[in-house]
Every structure is written in structure tokens, then in C-alpha cells.
Motif scaffolding. Structure first.
Motif, PDB file in Angstrom:
ATOM      1  N   UNK A   1     -12.949 -25.651 -19.314  1.00 35.31           N
ATOM      2  CA  UNK A   1     -11.731 -24.846 -19.325  1.00 35.31           C
ATOM      3  C   UNK A   1     -10.712 -25.420 -18.333  1.00 35.31           C
ATOM      4  N   UNK A   2      -9.457 -25.380 -18.737  1.00 31.20           N
ATOM      5  CA  UNK A   2      -8.361 -25.770 -17.848  1.00 31.20           C
ATOM      6  C   UNK A   2      -7.573 -24.501 -17.514  1.00 31.20           C
TER       7      UNK A   2
ATOM      8  N   UNK B   1     -15.622 -37.240 -12.812  1.00 28.23           N
ATOM      9  CA  UNK B   1     -14.493 -36.765 -13.632  1.00 28.23           C
ATOM     10  C   UNK B   1     -14.582 -37.122 -15.109  1.00 28.23           C
ATOM     11  N   UNK B   2     -14.941 -38.355 -15.444  1.00 31.73           N
ATOM     12  CA  UNK B   2     -14.923 -38.765 -16.845  1.00 31.73           C
ATOM     13  C   UNK B   2     -16.007 -38.088 -17.675  1.00 31.73           C
ATOM     14  N   UNK B   3     -16.998 -37.503 -17.015  1.00 30.27           N
ATOM     15  CA  UNK B   3     -18.025 -36.761 -17.742  1.00 30.27           C
ATOM     16  C   UNK B   3     -17.600 -35.316 -17.981  1.00 30.27           C
ATOM     17  N   UNK B   4     -16.508 -34.892 -17.337  1.00 28.26           N
ATOM     18  CA  UNK B   4     -16.005 -33.534 -17.547  1.00 28.26           C
ATOM     19  C   UNK B   4     -14.705 -33.498 -18.333  1.00 28.26           C
ATOM     20  N   UNK B   5     -13.831 -34.484 -18.117  1.00 25.48           N
ATOM     21  CA  UNK B   5     -12.555 -34.504 -18.846  1.00 25.48           C
ATOM     22  C   UNK B   5     -12.184 -35.948 -19.190  1.00 25.48           C
ATOM     23  N   UNK B   6     -11.855 -36.152 -20.452  1.00 25.06           N
ATOM     24  CA  UNK B   6     -11.362 -37.446 -20.907  1.00 25.06           C
ATOM     25  C   UNK B   6      -9.913 -37.305 -21.311  1.00 25.06           C
TER      26      UNK B   6
ATOM     27  N   UNK C   1     -12.516 -26.476 -10.626  1.00 27.69           N
ATOM     28  CA  UNK C   1     -12.269 -27.417  -9.543  1.00 27.69           C
ATOM     29  C   UNK C   1     -11.030 -28.253  -9.837  1.00 27.69           C
ATOM     30  N   UNK C   2     -10.373 -28.737  -8.791  1.00 29.79           N
ATOM     31  CA  UNK C   2      -9.305 -29.695  -9.011  1.00 29.79           C
ATOM     32  C   UNK C   2      -9.913 -31.015  -9.474  1.00 29.79           C
ATOM     33  N   UNK C   3      -9.097 -31.827 -10.129  1.00 30.57           N
ATOM     34  CA  UNK C   3      -9.608 -33.098 -10.644  1.00 30.57           C
ATOM     35  C   UNK C   3     -10.247 -33.926  -9.531  1.00 30.57           C
ATOM     36  N   UNK C   4      -9.620 -33.964  -8.365  1.00 28.62           N
ATOM     37  CA  UNK C   4     -10.125 -34.790  -7.262  1.00 28.62           C
ATOM     38  C   UNK C   4     -11.465 -34.303  -6.729  1.00 28.62           C
ATOM     39  N   UNK C   5     -11.812 -33.033  -6.999  1.00 32.32           N
ATOM     40  CA  UNK C   5     -13.075 -32.485  -6.506  1.00 32.32           C
ATOM     41  C   UNK C   5     -14.205 -32.600  -7.526  1.00 32.32           C
ATOM     42  N   UNK C   6     -13.924 -33.133  -8.709  1.00 35.71           N
ATOM     43  CA  UNK C   6     -14.977 -33.299  -9.707  1.00 35.71           C
ATOM     44  C   UNK C   6     -15.887 -34.458  -9.295  1.00 35.71           C
ATOM     45  N   UNK C   7     -17.187 -34.251  -9.270  1.00 34.48           N
ATOM     46  CA  UNK C   7     -18.093 -35.322  -8.847  1.00 34.48           C
ATOM     47  C   UNK C   7     -18.138 -36.497  -9.815  1.00 34.48           C
TER      48      UNK C   7
ATOM     49  N   UNK D   1      -3.923 -26.084 -10.525  1.00 34.38           N
ATOM     50  CA  UNK D   1      -4.507 -26.294 -11.850  1.00 34.38           C
ATOM     51  C   UNK D   1      -5.924 -26.806 -11.637  1.00 34.38           C
ATOM     52  N   UNK D   2      -6.878 -26.190 -12.337  1.00 28.88           N
ATOM     53  CA  UNK D   2      -8.280 -26.542 -12.145  1.00 28.88           C
ATOM     54  C   UNK D   2      -8.945 -26.885 -13.469  1.00 28.88           C
ATOM     55  N   UNK D   3     -10.006 -27.668 -13.358  1.00 28.97           N
ATOM     56  CA  UNK D   3     -10.838 -28.076 -14.487  1.00 28.97           C
ATOM     57  C   UNK D   3     -12.234 -27.541 -14.205  1.00 28.97           C
ATOM     58  N   UNK D   4     -12.667 -26.593 -15.037  1.00 34.67           N
ATOM     59  CA  UNK D   4     -13.960 -25.937 -14.790  1.00 34.67           C
ATOM     60  C   UNK D   4     -14.062 -25.419 -13.360  1.00 34.67           C
TER      61      UNK D   4
END
Length: 325
Positions: free
Chosen positions: A1-2, A71-76, A63-69, A58-61
């Protein structure tokens, strides 16, 4: 979710994105629409951490994009199909990205097959057409098999077969429970592809609703009728408040009156109808109505008057929030 909450971006005295709040949910294709300069690309760049918000978040699941461990496995994402080193082959490019993201090498051949580039995987990207570059960009977005996919104008340069392929692909990905966010200027294609749309103008939210809600509230639907006695029937329709326009094959399009009322009038006056077909309103027409105060220049070359969005737009923009209250 975004999720975006009061997302704002200013460049000096210019506000590119103005207090945007929205949620992009899994399982549907969400279209992102707006005139040139409306803030779509800036919004997408903030989602991906390429631009920092002036305020809001703005968050992705969550978290912010920079905090994703990973990133490419969560958002492409595909933002610019031509932003690829032209001296590399398609396979080299994907392997380079995969290695940087810790993605297994076998995934490269899988995505090349998905996008139909296996036969040209050894060719240099600099010689690719725009359509081939778009397919490579889509392959890059798919590399991490992410649950969220973001595409900015992905069908530019694709031929009709390629557009149909992309439409089928994103619908399948959404049916798998993925979150799909697609920006496009092609209204007819978006009407066929998206389940839900966000519309922005001058950086502000104009509509957040399903395709059917947007076209139903803003686009004027029509009913096509055909009859051997159209000349006799037309005055009755016009007297009742309908508007008549000629259509192909001898039929006419009736606006301002639904099919049931047209049928009742025909029966009342004993007019035989050979066709009575409701036609869905055009997303393009609805979009033009929603954004008429937000375009940089109108068709006549003049800039629109400044002003708030229409009441219909405000209703649509608040519709989703109201549903969750």
C-alpha cells in the motif's frame, strides 16, 4: 500500500504538489491522471524518495522508501524508459540492477521472457526503440517480484499489441493482490485498464474515485437509437428535453435522457425501435470537465482563470474519505 498524508512540495515560490492525501490499495489498478504540470511526476518521485517533501509524508507499506530494507522487493518502478546506459545490452542492464539489489541472476531471464525481450536480450539498449525501452523498464520494475508497482507513462511508444499486452499484464498483477499505480495521458486506455483513478490539477487532489463514479458524475452518457421513423420520433425527444446528435449507420445519439425514458416515449407514440443501446460516458470527457480550471493552456491558447475546483470535483475528492468515516 502507498499512503500520502498532506504531501506538499514547493520549489521556491512554486507549489508543485499541494497538500495531497490518498491511499493506493492492493488488488486494483489505480490510474493517476492530471494535465501537464499538475504534479504527477513530482508525486511519483516523492514516493520513491527521489525528491523530499516540503511537508507531509508518503509511505510504502508503512515506511518511507529510504527505510525499506530491500526496496526493489517491495516496490518496482518505471519513471523514464530511456534512463538506461545505451552501451549495455538488455541482459547486462538487468544483471547489473539485480546484483546491486541482491536479486538472484535467474530472475533476469524470467522478466525478459515476461516482457517479450528474450530474443533481443543480447542487443545494446542504445539501439532500442521507445517501445522496446518501455518493455525493458517494465522488466526492471518486475525484477524484485514486488508487491507494489509504479509506472509513469508506460505505454508511450508501444504499438496496439504492446498496449494490450501491458493492460493484460497489470490486470493480472492486480488480481494477484499487488498494488498497481499507473500514470498516463491516454484516457481511452486508462478507461479500459484502471479500476480506480486519482486526478490532480495544479498539485491538488481533484478526484479519488472509481472509473464508474468519475464518468457517471462528470461524463455525459448517451443512448444510441435506431428506428425507421427517427424523423418522426426526434421532435418528441427534443420536446422532452433530450439532445440529439447524428451517429454512424443512420442512428442517433441521445443525451439528457436515459434508455428507459426513451423506450417509454417510443411506446407512447408507437415508434418502432431497432436499437436502444446505452453508451458509457467517456473518461476523457469527464477528465476535461474535472480539470478545466487546472490546465496550463486551453485549446484556444488562453490560460484558465484562477479558481477553486468545481463542486463535483470536491464531492469526488472527499468520496473515499467519507466512505471510511
Amino acid at each position: 500500500m502507498i499512503e500520502a498524508r498532506r504531501l506538499t512540495k514547493r520549489y521556491g515560490d512554486t507549489t508543485a504538489v499541494d497538500n495531497l492525501s490518498f491511499s493506493i490499495v492492493p488488488g486494483v489498478v489505480t490510474g493517476f491522471l492530471g494535465p501537464n504540470g499538475s504534479g504527477k511526476s513530482t508525486t511519483m518521485r516523492m514516493i520513491l524518495g527521489l525528491d523530499n517533501p516540503t511537508s507531509g509524508s508518503v509511505t510504502i507499506n508503512g515506511k518511507t522508501y529510504h527505510d525499506l530494507p530491500a526496496p526493489m522487493r517491495e516496490i518496482g518502478a518505471l519513471l523514464d524508459a530511456k534512463a538506461i546506459h545505451g552501451g549495455r545490452t538488455a541482459r547486462q542492464h538487468l544483471r547489473w540492477v539485480a546484483r546491486a539489489a541482491g536479486i538472484e541472476k535467474r530472475r533476469v531471464d524470467e522478466v525478459l521472457d515476461i516482457v517479450g525481450l528474450t530474443d533481443v536480450a543480447g542487443k545494446k539498449v542504445g539501439g532500442f526503440s521507445l517501445g522496446m525501452s518501455q518493455r525493458l523498464g517494465i522488466a526492471t520494475a518486475l525484477l524484485g517480484d514486488p508487491g507494489i508497482l509504479l509506472f509513469d507513462e508506460p505505454v508511450n511508444g508501444l504499438d496496439p499489441d504492446g498496449i494490450l499486452w501491458f493492460r493484460t499484464l497489470v490486470k493480472r498483477l492486480a488480481s494477484e493482490g499487488r498494488t498497481i499505480f499507473v500514470s498516463s495521458h491516454l484516457m481511452s486506455e486508462m478507461q479500459e485498464t484502471a479500476d480506480h483513478v486519482l486526478v490532480i490539477g495544479r498539485g491538488r487532489l481533484v478526484a479519488d474515485a472509481t472509473i464508474n463514479d468519475v464518468t457517471g458524475r462528470n461524463g455525459r452518457g448517451a443512448v444510441r437509437i435506431a428506428s425507421p421513423e427517427l424523423a418522426a420520433f426526434t421532435p418528441f425527444l427534443e420536446t422532452a428535453g433530450a439532445t440529439i446528435q447524428p451517429d454512424q449507420d443512420g442512428g442517433v445519439l441521445v443525451t439528457g435522457m436515459d434508455a428507459a425514458r426513451i423506450g417509454e416515449l417510443a411506446a407512447m407514440h408507437r415508434i418502432p425501435l431497432h436499437e436502444l443501446t446505452p453508451r458509457r460516458a467517456s473518461l476523457e470527457t469527464a477528465f476535461m470537465e474535472l480539470t478545466r480550471d487546472s490546465v496550463e493552456y486551453r485549446a484556444d491558447g488562453t490560460a484558465p482563470d484562477a479558481g477553486d475546483i468545481t463542486e463535483t470535483a470536491r464531492v469526488l475528492a472527499g468520496q473515499k474519505e467519507t466512505m471510511h468515516v
